[in-house]
Enzyme design. Structure first.
Site, PDB file in Angstrom:
ATOM      1  N   CYS A  16       0.827  -1.203   0.000  1.00  0.00           N
ATOM      2  CA  CYS A  16       0.000   0.000   0.000  1.00  0.00           C
ATOM      3  C   CYS A  16       0.863   1.255   0.000  1.00  0.00           C
ATOM      4  O   CYS A  16       2.059   1.215   0.292  1.00  0.00           O
ATOM      5  CB  CYS A  16      -0.941   0.019   1.200  1.00  0.00           C
ATOM      6  SG  CYS A  16      -0.065   0.091   2.780  1.00  0.00           S
ATOM      7  N   CYS A  19       2.442   2.029   3.307  1.00  0.00           N
ATOM      8  CA  CYS A  19       3.551   1.097   3.570  1.00  0.00           C
ATOM      9  C   CYS A  19       4.811   1.568   2.848  1.00  0.00           C
ATOM     10  O   CYS A  19       5.927   1.423   3.354  1.00  0.00           O
ATOM     11  CB  CYS A  19       3.206  -0.310   3.078  1.00  0.00           C
ATOM     12  SG  CYS A  19       1.708  -0.971   3.788  1.00  0.00           S
ATOM     13  N   ASP A 395       2.980  22.973 -34.780  1.00  0.00           N
ATOM     14  CA  ASP A 395       3.947  23.344 -35.800  1.00  0.00           C
ATOM     15  C   ASP A 395       3.459  22.723 -37.109  1.00  0.00           C
ATOM     16  O   ASP A 395       2.967  21.597 -37.108  1.00  0.00           O
ATOM     17  CB  ASP A 395       5.331  22.798 -35.422  1.00  0.00           C
ATOM     18  CG  ASP A 395       6.351  23.066 -36.502  1.00  0.00           C
ATOM     19  OD1 ASP A 395       6.445  24.224 -36.919  1.00  0.00           O
ATOM     20  OD2 ASP A 395       7.035  22.124 -36.924  1.00  0.00           O
TER      21      ASP A 395
END
Length: 713
Positions: A16, A19, A395
Site C-alpha cells: 500500500c 507502507c 507546428d
C-alpha cells in the site's frame, strides 16, 4: 556485499501507499544510507549509500517486502489473488471455526475465545507489528487506527468483531496489492517485450549472446518471426517490422538498408542483418520503461491534495474516536462499553485506505495504458494538464504535414514536340541543385522511370531566389519562379499558363515554370503534403472539447492559409521565426491558461517548454523528443492526441469520483454514530467496500482503447 553508490531495486510485496512511506523511512534510517526514494507506482526503490540487501529487506519485513535487483526484472511472475495470502485464508477458517464453536459452546468459552484470538494474531500479525511501532512513535496511519481498534475490541470482549476487522482489513490489503500489481503489469510487459538473447556475428563467428554482452557495432541477425533484442540500423535485407510495442501503430513498417529498427519490435518477413547502435540499457524500449516508471512516481496535483489531506485527516479521526469514546459516558452518563465500542468503530471507518489508493491506481493505470498505445506521458501532473487543455498549437512542417515536398502538378505545354523526355531533362537539371524543392522534382522523375542520370548537364548555374539554368544536348533550359520566367518566355505562352499559376498559388503551392530559348515548356507545382489524418484529428479534438487549434509556421501567409483551411485549424499564424512561435504560445497561455504545443521536439524546443504541455511527434526516432517533451507520441500519428486527451479526462473524472465516493462513504458511516447504529463490522465493511470500488473504478482505464486507431486499421 555493501553497495556504495546509487542502486535501484525492484520490490515484491509492497502492499500500500502508506507502507511505501514507512518502508522509505526505515531504509533511510539504515546505517550508511544517505537517501532512499520509493516509487510506489513502479514498485521500486532507489538507494544512495551503503546497505546490504539483507538490511533493506529487514527494513521492509513489516510488509513482507522482498528485493530483486533491477536488471533481474524478468524473474517477476504474475500471481493469482490467493498467492501470498495464505495467512488470510487460515485466519478466515479460524473465524468460521470460532463462530461454529460459539453456537455450540457459548460466547465466553475459552476455546471460542482462543479461536478468535488465533485468527486475530495470524491474520493481523504484520498489521499489529507496524501499528504498535507507529503508536510508540505517535505516527498515525491506517495500520495504527486498525491496531487501536482491534486491541480495544479485545479489551471490551468483542472478540468476533475484532477478528472480523482483522480479516476484512487483510482482504482489503490483498485486493489493494493485487490491483496495483495489475496496474503495473502494463509496464512489466513492456520490460519483458525485448528478448534477452540475440544471434550475433562477431569476427565472422555467429553466436547467441545475452543482451548485456552485446556491443555497439556488432551485427545482429534477425530471422522472420523473431523479435529484435537491440536497437540498430539495417545493414542488409528487407522486411516488414511490427513496431506496435514502441509506437502503438499495428500496421507493419517496411524496413531496408539504412533504416533504423528498435528492440522489442517484431520482424515479420525477411532476414535482416542489423548493426547494433545502442547498449541494452540505452535502447528506446529501455528509455520508455524508465521514463514511464519515473512518470508513475510523479505525484499529480490531485494526489498531492490527497496526501496532504490524509496527513491531517488521520490524526483528526483518532481525536474524533477518542471524543466519541469518552465524552458521552464521562459527561452525559452513558454506558462506557457502548461508547468505547462506537469510538473504535469511528477509528475503523475513518481508515483512509480508499482515499489513499483512489489517485495512484488511476494514474498508474492511465499512464500504463497510454504507454502501450505509443504515448509517453512523463507524470501525473501532465496527465491532469492534458485533461484541462483549452487550446493546442501545432507546428506545421512535419506535424500537420509530412515535411517532405512532392510534385502535385506537372502540366507540359501541348505545343512542345518532345514531351516524353521533358521530365528526364527537368530531373537532370534539378539533380544539380541543392534547393529543398529540387529533391521533389528529382523524385518525381525517378518514380516515372525517366533516366535523368544519363543526360549530361553543362554550364549549370543557380540564380539565387529566382531559379536554375543549364545546357543539355546543345539546348539551353531555364527553370524558375513565374515572375522571373515572365520576362524570358513569350507573352502568349505565359498567358496560356497564367490562370494555372494563380490557381495553384492560391492553394499554397510553389509554382515553377520550365523554358527553353523563349518557349514555355511546362509548369510544375510542388507542395508539402498535408497528412491525411490531420483533418480528422482536428475534428476529434473539437468533439473532445478543444475548440482552439492554432497552426504555427514560417511559411508565407497565402501558403499557410491554404494549409490551415485544408487541415481545419481555427487559427493560422504565419511567417514566424522560432522566437515568434514562443511569443504566440505565451499569448495563448495568457488567454486560455491550459495550452499544449505539438512539434518535433528539436526546432520547437522553446515553444514546447513554454506551453503547459509540450507534445513531441515521433519520439521513437529522436532522443531529443523523449528528453524535452512532457508527452511524446512515439509514432508520427496525430490520432494519438485525441485519445491521450480522452484517457486523461477519464482519469481525472475517475480520480474525482474516487475522492468524492471515499469521503462520502466515511461521512455516511460516521453519521451512524449519532443514533448509535454504527458497528465494527459495518465500519470495516464500509472501508473495504470503498477501497474495492475505487480500485475497480480506477482499473476501468485499462480497458480504454484507441477506437479511431482500431477503425483506421
Amino acid at each position: 556485499m555493501a553497495k556504495h553508490q546509487e542502486e535501484v531495486y525492484r520490490l515484491t510485496g509492497l502492499s500500500c501507499a502508506s507502507c511505501a512511506v514507512t518502508f522509505e523511512k526505515n531504509v533511510r534510517n539504515l546505517n550508511g544510507v544517505s537517501e532512499a526514494k520509493v516509487n510506489f507506482g513502479a514498485s521500486k526503490i532507489t538507494i544512495t549509500g551503503a546497505a546490504t540487501v539483507a538490511d533493506i529487506e529487514k527494513a521492509g519485513a513489516f510488509d513482507g517486502i522482498k528485493i530483486v535487483e533491477n536488471n533481474q526484472s524478468e524473474t517477476f511472475q504474475k500471481k493469482r489473488l490467493w498467492q501470498g495470502n495464505l495467512h488470510v485464508i487460515i485466519s478466515a477458517l479460524l473465524i468460521l471455526a470460532g463462530l461454529i464453536l460459539q453456537a455450540n459452546l457459548g460466547s465466553g468459552h475459552p476455546i471460542v475465545t482462543s479461536a478468535f484470538l488465533a485468527a486475530m494474531v495470524i491474520g493481523g500479525y504484520s498489521l499489529f507489528m507496524t501499528g504498535l511501532n507507529n503508536l510508540l512513535r505517535l505516527r498515525f496511519d491506517m495500520k495504527t487506527l486498525m491496531t487501536i481498534a482491534v486491541i480495544g475490541a479485545a479489551i471490551i470482549g468483542e472478540w468476533v468483531e475484532g477478528s472480523i476487522v482483522v480479516i476484512l482489513f487483510a482482504i482489503s490489503e490483498a485486493l489493494e496489492r493485487y490491483s496495483m500489481d495489475k496496474a503495473r503489469q502494463s509496464i512489466q510487459s513492456l520490460m519483458n517485450i525485448a528478448p534477452k538473447e540475440a544471434l550475433i556475428r562477431r569476427d565472422g563467428i555467429e553466436q547467441m549472446l545475452h543482451v548485456d554482452q552485446i556491443n555497439i557495432g556488432d551485427t545482429m541477425i534477425v530471422k522472420p518471426g523473431q523479435k529484435l533484442a537491440m536497437d540498430g540500423q539495417v545493414l542488409q535485407g528487407r522486411s516488414a517490422i511490427n513496431e506496435a510495442a514502441i509506437t502503438g501503430e499495428s500496421i507493419p513498417q517496411e524496413k531496408q538498408s539504412g533504416d533504423f529498427v528498435y528492440a522489442g519490435t517484431l520482424n515479420e518477413e525477411g532476414i535482416l542483418e542489423v548493426e547494433v547502435t545502442k547498449y541494452v540499457q540505452d535502447t528506446t524500449i529501455a528509455k520508455i520503461v524508465h521514463l514511464v516508471e519515473e512518470a508513475q512516481a510523479q505525484r499529480a496535483p490531485a494526489q498531492a491534495f490527497v496526501d496532504k489531506f490524509a496527513k491531517y485527516y488521520t490524526p483528526a479521526i483518532v481525536l474524533l474516536g477518542a471524543l466519541v469514546a469518552i465524552v458521552p459516558p464521562a459527561f452525559f452518563g452513558q454506558i462506557w462499553s457502548d461508547w468505547i465500542y462506537l469510538g473504535l468503530a469511528v477509528l475503523v471507518v475513518g481508515c483512509p485506505c480508499a482515499l489513499v489508493i483512489s489517485t495512484p491506481v488511476a494514474i498508474v493505470t492511465a499512464i500504463g495504458n497510454l504507454a502501450k498505445n505509443g504515448v509517453l506521458i512523463k507524470g501525473g501532473v501532465y496527465l491532469e494538464e492534458a485533461a484541462a487543455l483549452k487550446a493546442i498549437a501545432f507546428d506545421k512542417t512535419g506535424t500537420l504535414t509530412y515535411g517532405k515536398p512532392v510534385v502535385t502538378e506537372f502540366l507540359p505545354n501541348e505545343k512542345y514536340h518532345d514531351q516524353e523526355n521533358l521530365l528526364a531533362i527537368i530531373g537532370a537539371l534539378e539533380s544539380q541543385s541543392l534547393h529543398p524543392l529540387a529533391s521533389a522534382i528529382v523524385e518525381k522523375a525517378k518514380l516515372e522511370g525517366f533516366d535523368y542520370e544519363g543526360l549530361n548537364v553543362q554550364n549549370f548555374r543557380s540564380i539565387t531566389g529566382k531559379g536554375i539554368e543549364g545546357e543539355i544536348d546543345g539546348t539551353f533550359y531555364v527553370i524558375g519562379k513565374p515572375e522571373y520566367m515572365k520576362g524570358i518566355v513569350t507573352t502568349e505562352d505565359y498567358r496560356q499558363f497564367e490562370g494555372h499559376v494563380l490557381r495553384l498559388q492560391e492553394q499554397g503551392k510553389t509554382v515553377m515554370l520550365v523554358g527553353a530559348e523563349d518557349q514555355l515548356l511546362a509548369l510544375i507545382a510542388v507542395a508539402d503534403q498535408v497528412r491525411s489524418i490531420s483533418k480528422n484529428t482536428m475534428k476529434q479534438l473539437a468533439l473532445s472539447g478543444v475548440q482552439n487549434t492554432v497552426m504555427l509556421t514560417g511559411d508565407n501567409q497565402r501558403t499557410a492559409a491554404a494549409v490551415g483551411k485544408e487541415v481545419g485549424v481555427t487559427d493560422v499564424r504565419a511567417e514566424l521565426l522560432p522566437e515568434d512561435k514562443l511569443k504566440v504560445v505565451k499569448q495563448l497561455r495568457e488567454k486560455h491558461q491550459h495550452v499544449a504545443m505539438v512539434g518535433d521536439g528539436v526546432n520547437d524546443a522553446p515553444a514546447l517548454a513554454a506551453a503547459s504541455v509540450g507534445i513531441a511527434m515521433g519520439g521513437a526516432g529522436t532522443d531529443t523528443a523523449l528528453e524535452t517533451a512532457d508527452i511524446a507520441l512515439m509514432s508520427d500519428d496525430l490520432r494519438k492526441l485525441p485519445f491521450t486527451i480522452k484517457v486523461s479526462r477519464k482519469a481525472l473524472t475517475i480520480i474525482k469520483q474516487n475522492i468524492i465516493f471515499a469521503l462520502s462513504i466515511k461521512a455516511i458511516a460516521l453519521l451512524l454514530v449519532i443514533p448509535e447504529w454504527l458497528t465494527l463490522w459495518m465500519a470495516i465493511l464500509a472501508d473495504v467496500g470503498a477501497t474495492l470500488l475505487v480500485t475497480l473504478n480506477g482499473m476501468r482505464l485499462v480497458r480504454m482503447k484507441d477506437e479511431d486507431e482500431a477503425h483506421h486499421n
